[in-house]
Design a protein around this motif. Structure first.
Motif, PDB file in Angstrom:
ATOM      1  N   PRO A   1       0.816  -1.233   0.000  1.00 31.58           N
ATOM      2  CA  PRO A   1       0.000   0.000   0.000  1.00 31.58           C
ATOM      3  C   PRO A   1       0.842   1.272   0.000  1.00 31.58           C
ATOM      4  O   PRO A   1       0.472   2.261  -0.646  1.00 31.58           O
ATOM      5  N   PHE A   2       1.974   1.253   0.706  1.00 28.02           N
ATOM      6  CA  PHE A   2       2.830   2.445   0.759  1.00 28.02           C
ATOM      7  C   PHE A   2       3.510   2.697  -0.589  1.00 28.02           C
ATOM      8  O   PHE A   2       3.746   3.847  -0.964  1.00 28.02           O
ATOM      9  N   VAL A   3       3.830   1.627  -1.309  1.00 27.99           N
ATOM     10  CA  VAL A   3       4.402   1.784  -2.647  1.00 27.99           C
ATOM     11  C   VAL A   3       3.391   2.467  -3.577  1.00 27.99           C
ATOM     12  O   VAL A   3       3.743   3.342  -4.372  1.00 27.99           O
ATOM     13  N   VAL A   4       2.141   2.086  -3.447  1.00 26.26           N
ATOM     14  CA  VAL A   4       1.088   2.611  -4.337  1.00 26.26           C
ATOM     15  C   VAL A   4       0.884   4.114  -4.140  1.00 26.26           C
ATOM     16  O   VAL A   4       0.714   4.859  -5.108  1.00 26.26           O
TER      17      VAL A   4
ATOM     18  N   ARG B   1       4.949   9.328  -2.861  1.00 25.44           N
ATOM     19  CA  ARG B   1       5.356  10.402  -3.772  1.00 25.44           C
ATOM     20  C   ARG B   1       6.842  10.742  -3.644  1.00 25.44           C
ATOM     21  O   ARG B   1       7.414  11.339  -4.538  1.00 25.44           O
ATOM     22  N   ASP B   2       7.443  10.352  -2.527  1.00 26.06           N
ATOM     23  CA  ASP B   2       8.873  10.571  -2.301  1.00 26.06           C
ATOM     24  C   ASP B   2       9.644   9.459  -3.020  1.00 26.06           C
ATOM     25  O   ASP B   2       9.480   8.274  -2.711  1.00 26.06           O
TER      26      ASP B   2
ATOM     27  N   LEU C   1      11.594   3.729  -3.099  1.00 30.56           N
ATOM     28  CA  LEU C   1      12.611   2.686  -3.235  1.00 30.56           C
ATOM     29  C   LEU C   1      12.814   1.932  -1.928  1.00 30.56           C
ATOM     30  O   LEU C   1      13.116   0.732  -1.932  1.00 30.56           O
ATOM     31  N   ALA C   2      12.623   2.619  -0.801  1.00 31.14           N
ATOM     32  CA  ALA C   2      12.755   1.963   0.504  1.00 31.14           C
ATOM     33  C   ALA C   2      11.669   0.908   0.693  1.00 31.14           C
ATOM     34  O   ALA C   2      11.953  -0.219   1.127  1.00 31.14           O
ATOM     35  N   TYR C   3      10.433   1.253   0.365  1.00 35.91           N
ATOM     36  CA  TYR C   3       9.353   0.270   0.488  1.00 35.91           C
ATOM     37  C   TYR C   3       9.503  -0.849  -0.538  1.00 35.91           C
ATOM     38  O   TYR C   3       9.105  -1.991  -0.286  1.00 35.91           O
ATOM     39  N   SER C   4      10.097  -0.530  -1.686  1.00 37.33           N
ATOM     40  CA  SER C   4      10.409  -1.579  -2.657  1.00 37.33           C
ATOM     41  C   SER C   4      11.423  -2.563  -2.083  1.00 37.33           C
ATOM     42  O   SER C   4      11.337  -3.779  -2.326  1.00 37.33           O
ATOM     43  N   SER C   5      12.387  -2.061  -1.313  1.00 33.52           N
ATOM     44  CA  SER C   5      13.358  -2.950  -0.656  1.00 33.52           C
ATOM     45  C   SER C   5      12.663  -3.876   0.334  1.00 33.52           C
ATOM     46  O   SER C   5      12.991  -5.066   0.418  1.00 33.52           O
ATOM     47  N   MET C   6      11.693  -3.333   1.085  1.00 35.67           N
ATOM     48  CA  MET C   6      10.926  -4.168   2.016  1.00 35.67           C
ATOM     49  C   MET C   6      10.214  -5.293   1.291  1.00 35.67           C
ATOM     50  O   MET C   6      10.222  -6.448   1.732  1.00 35.67           O
TER      51      MET C   6
ATOM     52  N   THR D   1      14.281  18.361  -5.408  1.00 32.18           N
ATOM     53  CA  THR D   1      13.094  17.845  -4.723  1.00 32.18           C
ATOM     54  C   THR D   1      13.074  16.327  -4.816  1.00 32.18           C
ATOM     55  O   THR D   1      13.585  15.743  -5.788  1.00 32.18           O
ATOM     56  N   LYS D   2      12.488  15.695  -3.790  1.00 31.35           N
ATOM     57  CA  LYS D   2      12.283  14.237  -3.817  1.00 31.35           C
ATOM     58  C   LYS D   2      10.853  13.884  -4.208  1.00 31.35           C
ATOM     59  O   LYS D   2      10.525  12.709  -4.349  1.00 31.35           O
ATOM     60  N   ASN D   3      10.006  14.901  -4.359  1.00 33.34           N
ATOM     61  CA  ASN D   3       8.601  14.688  -4.705  1.00 33.34           C
ATOM     62  C   ASN D   3       8.476  14.390  -6.198  1.00 33.34           C
ATOM     63  O   ASN D   3       8.766  15.246  -7.046  1.00 33.34           O
TER      64      ASN D   3
END
Length: 213
Positions: free
Chosen positions: A86-89, A92-93, A98-103, A151-153
């Protein structure tokens, strides 16, 4: 006694690799750290911690049995992927994404370890190597993009293909690779892990994992 010891080991290294619910540090650290450090955290630190967990697994399994490890690993693997998706979906950062993709990929590796067959273990090691290389590339490219656009957005990043075509190309290739699309290595490792689930008779676990992915 060995079961309890291995449980403490699992919680310790599970926190280090970002397993849910011990994952809360991971998105913040990956997002706020410089991109070079984020790449090292995802590509090197998680891989090394998971490798050490495998080494402990080799010692513990003869004492505690495969079923104990399968239950423990599969539960936390599914929980980690279910929390990350859900957090990947909605993310916006770009670095937090990429961090949640690692999870999610850590969850996939843990599922491969839970089956504990030669195919799944080999596929997990292959997944570890491929994920480390691709995530290094993605975090370093993300650092270039953040430096360029200040920006990271992701909603504020436009025209990358015109301003930095080479960066845009490698970002696209990296995203295709991390998704596990052929011909990249993550496709073969993901496919082998899922195949080993069904080949080992873990139909419910395999179905839930495919649905989450």
């Amino acid at each position: 006694l060995v079961k309890l010891s291995f449980l403490f080991i699992f919680v310790g290294y599970g926190t280090k690799i970002g397993l849910a619910p011990m994952h809360t540090w991971l998105p913040d650290a990956y997002s706020e750290a410089p991109s070079l450090i984020s790449g090292l955290l995802s590509g090197a630190l998680c891989t090394c911690a998971l490798y050490v967990l495998i080494r402990n697994l080799i010692i513990a399994v003869p004492a505690v049995g495969v079923s104990y490890v399968t239950t423990l690993f599969s539960f936390f693997a599914l929980l980690t992927v279910a929390v990350a998706v859900p957090f990947v979906v909605v993310q916006r950062d770009i670095k937090r994404l990429l961090a949640y993709s690692s999870m999610e990929n850590i969850g996939i590796m843990l599922v491969g370890l839970s089956v504990f067959t030669s195919i799944s273990l080999g596929a997990t090691l292959l997944h570890m190597a491929n994920h480390a290389l691709i995530k290094f590339v993605l975090f370093y490219i993300a650092g270039t993009i953040v430096q360029e656009f200040q920006t990271k957005n992701m909603m504020r990043i436009h025209g990358l293909s015109q301003e930095a075509p080479h960066t845009a190309t490698f970002l696209l290739l990296g995203m295709i690779g991390i998704l596990g699309m052929p011909p990249f290595g993550l496709f073969y490792s993901k496919f082998s892990i899922i195949m080993s689930l069904f080949a080992g008779g873990h139909y419910l676990l395999g179905t839930v994992m495919v649905t989450l992915l």
